[in-house]
Scaffold this active site. Structure first.
Site: not given
Ligand SMILES: *Cc1c(COP(=O)(O)O)cnc(C)c1O
Length: 419
Positions: A268, A271, A306, A337
């Site tokens: 599976e 990435r 990330r 901010c």
């Protein structure tokens, strides 16, 4: 080392056609990865990669992966709907449950998906939501530490996923009494690892356990699901794992435990599959010099969280300046901010001028997918650079109307054309 397969002129052309910021994905790179993975496991006749939808949930990408023979790993009802829309059916789909609303089992069962049970209590939920199928997958958590050589790859004992050894046995006993005849085993014990011994070590654990459980229960052990976790080289000094070598090492382990074959292998990967084939394309719009030098870009953490979330390294290059010396030190920031809204801290880069196009590398997985709307910042577009060299808009940028769409209808907003 990050991926430099596309020349700067491709990104410059894309930025002439679409306003920044956007993610650009390389179709050829994604197809090549799928082919490499399928080749690495071609020794296993029933091998299938179930791409983790959460990494890049865009139908254009999922359809490409379908053409390359991949299935999907879904983690929610909406991802199941994406799978359905893209024409995935039956055991091409895995639903990985994790403390999810039980109704989602019903939807997965209607599609004929493989259900990966995270917990022994999921059996009750499945019984009343779609029913128990003949074959199920169980997620295993060995507890303690998972180590390879001297490296600790993770601490499964502190992770929320999976079942203990004793629970696996109890679950199979219950399931067997309810008509289950076959089971798969799944585990995900490491994230973003470039260590080539991860999959073979995990395969050995799952295959041995499956064999033991098969002998104990009389149920057929149908597959080991090695899940995701294979990493990519985000940093220039890192090397990409060799997937052919990984496939070959898994084969050796497999043939030792199941010399006669018969058991399937599933993966599976998210990435590894798409990560290196995506770039966040953004423009420098501010320069500020106080105690450090800051370059402000038109993307922010809503486009790629990330770095802000984990301090993750993403390589940055400046279009047209790849070969110039990195003799300036910048913090590259977004406009939220939040002081952690940065893409890089004290990063050596060539001198950047306002208007320069910056490429943030390796955003093809867990990039746009983790987007959000904080500060009223809208999600950006996704562009596919196709194998025919075309620039295809596969997700438009959000507008104010999208932002207002989920609110109560409001005459004042309607007057502005927003609702
Ligand atoms: C996130 C996830 C994956 C993909 O992980 P990568 O690290 O992107 O390969 C696969 N399976 C499950 C169940 C996941 O939660």
């Amino acid at each position: 080392m990050p991926n430099f397969a596309l020349s700067d002129s491709i990104f410059q052309e894309a930025a002439r056609r679409f306003p920044t910021p956007f993610h650009l994905y390389d179709e050829n790179g994604i197809r090549e990865n799928a082919r490499k993975l399928n080749a690495a496991f071609s020794w296993c006749p029933s091998f299938r990669e179930h791409f983790a939808v959460k990494a890049l949930p865009n139908p254009a990408i999922l359809r490409i992966l379908k053409e390359e023979g991949c299935g999907l790993d879904c983690s929610s009802a909406t991802e199941l709907t994406l799978a359905r829309v893209c024409g995935f059916r039956g055991e091409e789909i895995i639903l990985s449950a994790n403390a999810m609303p039980p109704e989602e089992f019903t939807q997965a069962r209607a599609l004929g998906a493989i259900i990966n049970l995270d917990d022994i209590t999921d059996i009750d939920a499945l019984r009343t939501h779609g029913g128990i199928p003949e074959e199920v997958c169980l997620r295993y958590n060995p507890g303690g530490r998972f180590s390879i050589g001297n490296t600790i790859m993770g601490k499964p004992g502190e992770a929320k996923y999976g079942m203990t050894d004793a629970q696996l046995r109890a679950a199979l006993k219950t399931l067997s009494a309810e008509g289950v005849t076959a089971f798969g085993l799944h585990a995900f014990l490491s994230s973003n690892t470039t260590d080539e011994s991860y999959y073979p070590t995990l395969a050995e654990t799952l295959l041995r356990l499956g064999k033991t459980l098969e002998e104990e229960t009389g149920l057929r052990f149908s597959f080991a699901d090695l899940s995701g976790g294979i990493g990519i080289p985000y940093r220039p000094e890192e090397a990409a794992p060799d997937v052919m070598k990984i496939g070959e090492s898994v084969r050796r382990v497999y043939e030792k435990i199941f010399p006669q074959g018969g058991v399937g292998i599933r993966t599976e990967l998210g990435r590894w599959m798409t990560g290196p084939h995506g770039w966040l394309v953004t423009r420098a719009i501010h320069e500020k010099k106080i105690y450090r030098d800051y370059i402000g870009v038109d993307a922010s953490a809503v486009n790629l969280i990330r770095p802000a979330m984990y301090g993750a390294y993403h390589h940055i290059t400046v279009c047209g300046k790849r070969d110039l010396p990195a003799d300036h030190i910048y913090d590259v920031t977004g406009c939220l901010c939040e002081n952690n809204d940065k893409f890089a801290w004290e990063r050596p880069l060539p001198e950047i001028r306002i208007g320069d196009l910056l490429l943030i590398h390796d955003t093809g997985a867990h990039g746009s997918a983790m987007g959000y709307n904080y500060n009223g910042r809208l999600r950006g577009a996704e562009v596919l650079y196709t194998r025919d060299g075309e620039y295809r808009l596969i997700r438009r940028a959000e507008t104010d109307r999208d932002y207002f769409a989920t609110l109560d209808s409001d005459p004042a907003a309607a007057e502005l054309g927003l609702a």
